[in-house]
Design a protein around this motif. Structure first.
Motif, PDB file in Angstrom:
ATOM      1  N   SER A   2      -6.238   0.105 -11.033  1.00  0.00           N
ATOM      2  CA  SER A   2      -5.390  -0.803 -10.660  1.00  0.00           C
ATOM      3  C   SER A   2      -6.099  -2.120 -10.765  1.00  0.00           C
ATOM      4  N   ASP A   3      -5.240  -3.128 -10.519  1.00  0.00           N
ATOM      5  CA  ASP A   3      -6.056  -4.564 -10.183  1.00  0.00           C
ATOM      6  C   ASP A   3      -5.574  -4.901  -8.626  1.00  0.00           C
ATOM      7  N   LEU A   4      -5.283  -4.252  -7.890  1.00  0.00           N
ATOM      8  CA  LEU A   4      -4.608  -4.448  -6.557  1.00  0.00           C
ATOM      9  C   LEU A   4      -5.431  -5.576  -6.127  1.00  0.00           C
ATOM     10  N   LEU A   5      -6.866  -5.180  -5.681  1.00  0.00           N
ATOM     11  CA  LEU A   5      -7.734  -6.149  -4.888  1.00  0.00           C
ATOM     12  C   LEU A   5      -7.817  -7.393  -5.760  1.00  0.00           C
ATOM     13  N   GLN A   6      -8.024  -7.628  -7.027  1.00  0.00           N
ATOM     14  CA  GLN A   6      -7.669  -8.769  -7.649  1.00  0.00           C
ATOM     15  C   GLN A   6      -6.667  -9.480  -7.497  1.00  0.00           C
ATOM     16  N   ARG A   7      -5.291  -9.004  -7.570  1.00  0.00           N
ATOM     17  CA  ARG A   7      -4.269  -9.554  -7.361  1.00  0.00           C
ATOM     18  C   ARG A   7      -4.228 -10.109  -5.802  1.00  0.00           C
ATOM     19  N   LEU A   8      -4.681  -9.521  -4.941  1.00  0.00           N
ATOM     20  CA  LEU A   8      -4.594  -9.925  -3.489  1.00  0.00           C
ATOM     21  C   LEU A   8      -5.630 -11.202  -3.259  1.00  0.00           C
ATOM     22  N   ARG A   9      -6.720 -11.075  -3.771  1.00  0.00           N
ATOM     23  CA  ARG A   9      -7.536 -12.155  -3.759  1.00  0.00           C
ATOM     24  C   ARG A   9      -6.876 -13.412  -4.555  1.00  0.00           C
ATOM     25  N   GLY A  10      -6.246 -13.360  -5.475  1.00  0.00           N
ATOM     26  CA  GLY A  10      -5.753 -14.268  -6.309  1.00  0.00           C
ATOM     27  C   GLY A  10      -4.572 -14.870  -5.574  1.00  0.00           C
ATOM     28  N   ARG A  11      -3.990 -14.202  -4.677  1.00  0.00           N
ATOM     29  CA  ARG A  11      -2.971 -14.817  -3.743  1.00  0.00           C
ATOM     30  C   ARG A  11      -3.405 -15.359  -2.531  1.00  0.00           C
ATOM     31  N   GLY A  74      13.659  13.371  -0.599  1.00  0.00           N
ATOM     32  CA  GLY A  74      13.556  13.480   1.038  1.00  0.00           C
ATOM     33  C   GLY A  74      12.214  13.740   1.337  1.00  0.00           C
ATOM     34  N   ARG A  75      10.901  13.502   0.646  1.00  0.00           N
ATOM     35  CA  ARG A  75       9.706  13.684   1.052  1.00  0.00           C
ATOM     36  C   ARG A  75       9.155  12.420   1.583  1.00  0.00           C
ATOM     37  N   ALA A  76       7.875  12.428   2.319  1.00  0.00           N
ATOM     38  CA  ALA A  76       7.508  11.099   2.818  1.00  0.00           C
ATOM     39  C   ALA A  76       7.337  10.008   1.755  1.00  0.00           C
ATOM     40  N   LYS A  77       7.401   8.702   2.043  1.00  0.00           N
ATOM     41  CA  LYS A  77       7.240   7.711   0.992  1.00  0.00           C
ATOM     42  C   LYS A  77       5.885   7.871   0.646  1.00  0.00           C
ATOM     43  N   ARG A  78       5.808   7.173  -0.579  1.00  0.00           N
ATOM     44  CA  ARG A  78       4.634   7.173  -1.034  1.00  0.00           C
ATOM     45  C   ARG A  78       4.339   5.744  -1.702  1.00  0.00           C
ATOM     46  N   TYR A  79       3.100   5.351  -1.815  1.00  0.00           N
ATOM     47  CA  TYR A  79       2.831   3.848  -2.092  1.00  0.00           C
ATOM     48  C   TYR A  79       1.968   3.563  -3.357  1.00  0.00           C
ATOM     49  N   ASP A  80       2.487   3.031  -4.217  1.00  0.00           N
ATOM     50  CA  ASP A  80       2.159   2.681  -5.831  1.00  0.00           C
ATOM     51  C   ASP A  80       1.589   1.358  -6.028  1.00  0.00           C
ATOM     52  N   PRO A  81       0.346   1.374  -6.445  1.00  0.00           N
ATOM     53  CA  PRO A  81      -0.075  -0.237  -6.457  1.00  0.00           C
ATOM     54  C   PRO A  81       0.280  -0.833  -7.729  1.00  0.00           C
ATOM     55  N   ASN A  82       0.647   0.181  -8.660  1.00  0.00           N
ATOM     56  CA  ASN A  82       1.155  -0.309  -9.903  1.00  0.00           C
ATOM     57  C   ASN A  82       2.478  -1.236 -10.058  1.00  0.00           C
ATOM     58  N   ALA A  83       2.459  -2.174  -9.218  1.00  0.00           N
ATOM     59  CA  ALA A  83       3.638  -2.787  -9.029  1.00  0.00           C
ATOM     60  C   ALA A  83       3.935  -3.744  -9.998  1.00  0.00           C
ATOM     61  N   HIS A  84       3.226  -4.175 -11.092  1.00  0.00           N
ATOM     62  CA  HIS A  84       3.119  -5.232 -12.080  1.00  0.00           C
ATOM     63  C   HIS A  84       3.338  -4.664 -13.498  1.00  0.00           C
ATOM     64  N   ARG A  85       2.947  -3.411 -13.592  1.00  0.00           N
ATOM     65  CA  ARG A  85       3.152  -2.998 -15.063  1.00  0.00           C
ATOM     66  C   ARG A  85       4.353  -1.862 -15.050  1.00  0.00           C
ATOM     67  N   PRO A  86       5.500  -2.194 -15.801  1.00  0.00           N
ATOM     68  CA  PRO A  86       6.337  -1.430 -15.975  1.00  0.00           C
ATOM     69  C   PRO A  86       6.145   0.167 -16.523  1.00  0.00           C
ATOM     70  N   HIS A  87       6.851   1.078 -15.429  1.00  0.00           N
ATOM     71  CA  HIS A  87       6.328   2.393 -15.685  1.00  0.00           C
ATOM     72  C   HIS A  87       7.348   3.172 -14.806  1.00  0.00           C
ATOM     73  N   GLN A  88       7.534   4.601 -15.293  1.00  0.00           N
ATOM     74  CA  GLN A  88       8.351   5.559 -14.654  1.00  0.00           C
ATOM     75  C   GLN A  88       7.399   6.684 -13.955  1.00  0.00           C
ATOM     76  N   HIS A  89       8.063   7.511 -13.367  1.00  0.00           N
ATOM     77  CA  HIS A  89       7.348   8.483 -12.407  1.00  0.00           C
ATOM     78  C   HIS A  89       7.547   9.957 -13.100  1.00  0.00           C
ATOM     79  N   LEU A  90       6.683  10.644 -12.923  1.00  0.00           N
ATOM     80  CA  LEU A  90       6.802  11.986 -13.259  1.00  0.00           C
ATOM     81  C   LEU A  90       6.373  12.807 -11.683  1.00  0.00           C
TER      82      LEU A  90
END
Length: 139
Positions: A2-11, A74-90
């Motif tokens: 993912s490009d999380l670090l790059q996005r955060l630096r850009g912000r 009802g499981r613990a929340k999970r964190y997904d860095p793929n916030a800017h690309r449309p996708h679904q979950h399996l």
């Protein structure tokens, strides 16, 4: 990756050592860690990082829209860095493993006009469920 670090630096996000470690732990494809898993991996990289810092950083990343909170069954929340690309979950219904998937077609078009009840529908969230290969394999 993912490009999380790059996005955060850009912000211009203030990249302290603790924030950087949390972002590095989350950065990558198919990353869907719980807060405790982020804490464990962050602590391995930076032993002095606190639970509060990890949780606060996760909350800030969600508020910024840079990370998505994913809650399933009802499981613990999970964190997904793929916030800017449309996708679904399996999701594995046995162990809770989550994978990003990119099905073809528009899920909004699957909802017939007669089932919209006057709503101006703007988004659809689809979750596919099944059993992953690891859980299907005899131990």
């Amino acid at each position: 990756m993912s490009d999380l670090l790059q996005r955060l630096r850009g912000r211009g996000w203030r990249m302290t050592a603790q924030r950087r470690v949390v972002a590095e732990v989350l950065d990558g494809d198919h990353v869907h860690l719980t807060a405790d898993e982020v804490l464990a991996q962050a602590t391995a990289r930076l032993p002095e990082i606190s639970r509060a810092t990890v949780y606060n950083t996760l909350g800030e990343l969600v508020s910024l829209g840079e990370v998505i909170e994913v809650a399933t069954d009802g499981r613990a929340k999970r964190y997904d860095p793929n916030a800017h690309r449309p996708h679904q979950h399996l999701v594995c219904s046995s162990c809770g493993t989550i994978r990003d998937v990119h099905p073809t077609g528009d899920p909004l078009s699957a909802l017939p006009p007669t089932e919209r009840f006057g709503f101006a529908v703007s988004a659809a969230e689809v979750t596919y469920r099944g059993v992953c290969p690891d859980c299907r394999s005899p131990q």
